[in-house]
Design a protein around this motif. Sequence first.
Motif, PDB file in Angstrom:
ATOM      1  N   PHE A   1      -1.225   6.823  -0.210  1.00  0.00           N
ATOM      2  CA  PHE A   1      -2.604   7.201  -0.506  1.00  0.00           C
ATOM      3  C   PHE A   1      -3.574   6.040  -0.319  1.00  0.00           C
ATOM      4  O   PHE A   1      -4.759   6.165  -0.591  1.00  0.00           O
ATOM      5  CB  PHE A   1      -2.692   7.726  -1.942  1.00  0.00           C
ATOM      6  CG  PHE A   1      -1.790   8.902  -2.184  1.00  0.00           C
ATOM      7  CD1 PHE A   1      -2.081  10.144  -1.645  1.00  0.00           C
ATOM      8  CD2 PHE A   1      -0.633   8.758  -2.933  1.00  0.00           C
ATOM      9  CE1 PHE A   1      -1.241  11.222  -1.843  1.00  0.00           C
ATOM     10  CE2 PHE A   1       0.209   9.837  -3.143  1.00  0.00           C
ATOM     11  CZ  PHE A   1      -0.094  11.072  -2.594  1.00  0.00           C
ATOM     12  N   GLY A   2      -3.072   4.875   0.118  1.00  0.00           N
ATOM     13  CA  GLY A   2      -3.921   3.710   0.340  1.00  0.00           C
ATOM     14  C   GLY A   2      -4.174   2.886  -0.904  1.00  0.00           C
ATOM     15  O   GLY A   2      -5.040   2.031  -0.913  1.00  0.00           O
ATOM     16  N   ASP A   3      -3.420   3.133  -1.972  1.00  0.00           N
ATOM     17  CA  ASP A   3      -3.550   2.368  -3.215  1.00  0.00           C
ATOM     18  C   ASP A   3      -2.528   1.235  -3.233  1.00  0.00           C
ATOM     19  O   ASP A   3      -1.394   1.403  -2.772  1.00  0.00           O
ATOM     20  CB  ASP A   3      -3.305   3.263  -4.441  1.00  0.00           C
ATOM     21  CG  ASP A   3      -4.349   4.349  -4.580  1.00  0.00           C
ATOM     22  OD1 ASP A   3      -5.524   4.082  -4.268  1.00  0.00           O
ATOM     23  OD2 ASP A   3      -3.980   5.465  -4.985  1.00  0.00           O
ATOM     24  N   TRP A   4      -2.917   0.077  -3.799  1.00  0.00           N
ATOM     25  CA  TRP A   4      -1.976  -1.026  -3.981  1.00  0.00           C
ATOM     26  C   TRP A   4      -1.066  -0.718  -5.165  1.00  0.00           C
ATOM     27  O   TRP A   4      -1.526  -0.292  -6.218  1.00  0.00           O
ATOM     28  CB  TRP A   4      -2.721  -2.334  -4.228  1.00  0.00           C
ATOM     29  CG  TRP A   4      -3.258  -2.896  -2.961  1.00  0.00           C
ATOM     30  CD1 TRP A   4      -4.518  -2.771  -2.480  1.00  0.00           C
ATOM     31  CD2 TRP A   4      -2.528  -3.652  -2.004  1.00  0.00           C
ATOM     32  NE1 TRP A   4      -4.625  -3.397  -1.267  1.00  0.00           N
ATOM     33  CE2 TRP A   4      -3.419  -3.953  -0.956  1.00  0.00           C
ATOM     34  CE3 TRP A   4      -1.219  -4.099  -1.926  1.00  0.00           C
ATOM     35  CZ2 TRP A   4      -3.026  -4.697   0.155  1.00  0.00           C
ATOM     36  CZ3 TRP A   4      -0.841  -4.835  -0.829  1.00  0.00           C
ATOM     37  CH2 TRP A   4      -1.737  -5.127   0.203  1.00  0.00           C
ATOM     38  N   VAL A   5       0.236  -0.915  -4.972  1.00  0.00           N
ATOM     39  CA  VAL A   5       1.248  -0.616  -5.985  1.00  0.00           C
ATOM     40  C   VAL A   5       2.164  -1.825  -6.136  1.00  0.00           C
ATOM     41  O   VAL A   5       2.532  -2.462  -5.143  1.00  0.00           O
ATOM     42  CB  VAL A   5       2.085   0.615  -5.555  1.00  0.00           C
ATOM     43  CG1 VAL A   5       3.179   0.919  -6.542  1.00  0.00           C
ATOM     44  CG2 VAL A   5       1.189   1.825  -5.364  1.00  0.00           C
TER      45      VAL A   5
ATOM     46  N   SER B   1      -4.951  -4.799 -11.538  1.00  0.00           N
ATOM     47  CA  SER B   1      -3.810  -4.561 -12.425  1.00  0.00           C
ATOM     48  C   SER B   1      -2.578  -5.334 -11.957  1.00  0.00           C
ATOM     49  O   SER B   1      -1.802  -5.836 -12.771  1.00  0.00           O
ATOM     50  CB  SER B   1      -3.466  -3.075 -12.484  1.00  0.00           C
ATOM     51  OG  SER B   1      -4.518  -2.353 -13.050  1.00  0.00           O
TER      52      SER B   1
ATOM     53  N   VAL C   1      -0.801  -0.294 -10.566  1.00  0.00           N
ATOM     54  CA  VAL C   1      -1.503   0.301  -9.434  1.00  0.00           C
ATOM     55  C   VAL C   1      -2.903  -0.305  -9.408  1.00  0.00           C
ATOM     56  O   VAL C   1      -3.573  -0.362 -10.432  1.00  0.00           O
ATOM     57  CB  VAL C   1      -1.590   1.839  -9.559  1.00  0.00           C
ATOM     58  CG1 VAL C   1      -2.403   2.425  -8.425  1.00  0.00           C
ATOM     59  CG2 VAL C   1      -0.203   2.459  -9.609  1.00  0.00           C
ATOM     60  N   GLY C   2      -3.337  -0.780  -8.237  1.00  0.00           N
ATOM     61  CA  GLY C   2      -4.648  -1.421  -8.098  1.00  0.00           C
ATOM     62  C   GLY C   2      -4.496  -2.936  -8.129  1.00  0.00           C
ATOM     63  O   GLY C   2      -3.690  -3.474  -8.887  1.00  0.00           O
TER      64      GLY C   2
ATOM     65  N   LEU D   1       0.844  -1.184   0.000  1.00  0.00           N
ATOM     66  CA  LEU D   1       0.000   0.000   0.000  1.00  0.00           C
ATOM     67  C   LEU D   1       0.885   1.241   0.000  1.00  0.00           C
ATOM     68  O   LEU D   1       1.847   1.317   0.763  1.00  0.00           O
ATOM     69  CB  LEU D   1      -0.891   0.029   1.241  1.00  0.00           C
ATOM     70  CG  LEU D   1      -2.050  -0.960   1.258  1.00  0.00           C
ATOM     71  CD1 LEU D   1      -2.717  -0.953   2.630  1.00  0.00           C
ATOM     72  CD2 LEU D   1      -3.060  -0.623   0.183  1.00  0.00           C
ATOM     73  N   ASP D   2       0.562   2.211  -0.860  1.00  0.00           N
ATOM     74  CA  ASP D   2       1.321   3.459  -0.852  1.00  0.00           C
ATOM     75  C   ASP D   2       0.718   4.431   0.165  1.00  0.00           C
ATOM     76  O   ASP D   2      -0.211   4.084   0.901  1.00  0.00           O
ATOM     77  CB  ASP D   2       1.409   4.061  -2.261  1.00  0.00           C
ATOM     78  CG  ASP D   2       0.078   4.552  -2.792  1.00  0.00           C
ATOM     79  OD1 ASP D   2      -0.919   4.566  -2.039  1.00  0.00           O
ATOM     80  OD2 ASP D   2       0.031   4.924  -3.981  1.00  0.00           O
TER      81      ASP D   2
ATOM     82  N   HIS E   1     -11.602  -2.703  -0.853  1.00  0.00           N
ATOM     83  CA  HIS E   1     -11.935  -2.482  -2.267  1.00  0.00           C
ATOM     84  C   HIS E   1     -10.862  -3.107  -3.133  1.00  0.00           C
ATOM     85  O   HIS E   1      -9.706  -3.127  -2.792  1.00  0.00           O
ATOM     86  CB  HIS E   1     -12.071  -0.993  -2.576  1.00  0.00           C
ATOM     87  CG  HIS E   1     -10.820  -0.213  -2.344  1.00  0.00           C
ATOM     88  ND1 HIS E   1     -10.412   0.166  -1.086  1.00  0.00           N
ATOM     89  CD2 HIS E   1      -9.866   0.228  -3.197  1.00  0.00           C
ATOM     90  CE1 HIS E   1      -9.278   0.838  -1.174  1.00  0.00           C
ATOM     91  NE2 HIS E   1      -8.922   0.882  -2.450  1.00  0.00           N
TER      92      HIS E   1
END
Length: 87
Positions: free
Chosen positions: A27-31, A55, A51-52, A24-25, A86
């Motif tokens: 910003f809370g996004d998976w990278v 993806s 990202v996500g 998680l970065d 999510h």
Amino acid sequence: MGVMVDCSRRWETETRYYATFAHLDLFGDWVLHKQWGGKGSRLGGTRVVAVGLSSIVQAMVVIDRQRARAGYSLVERAVKSLNVRHI
């Protein structure tokens, strides 16, 4: 809801390595990051490739295929069960 996430993988040949890791970065996004280089040298690099979660899963399928075709062996894999809100 618990989701199995392939957090890291590492492939190697006699002289080279290739690794991926998902996290998680800020910003809370998976990278998904990838790293590559030569064993015993400082040469190599790193790059964000996806990202996500959806993806990342697609990118890992492609990367697995590429590493196998290039003669790399999977030497390390870490899978974790995470609570993901999510996808």
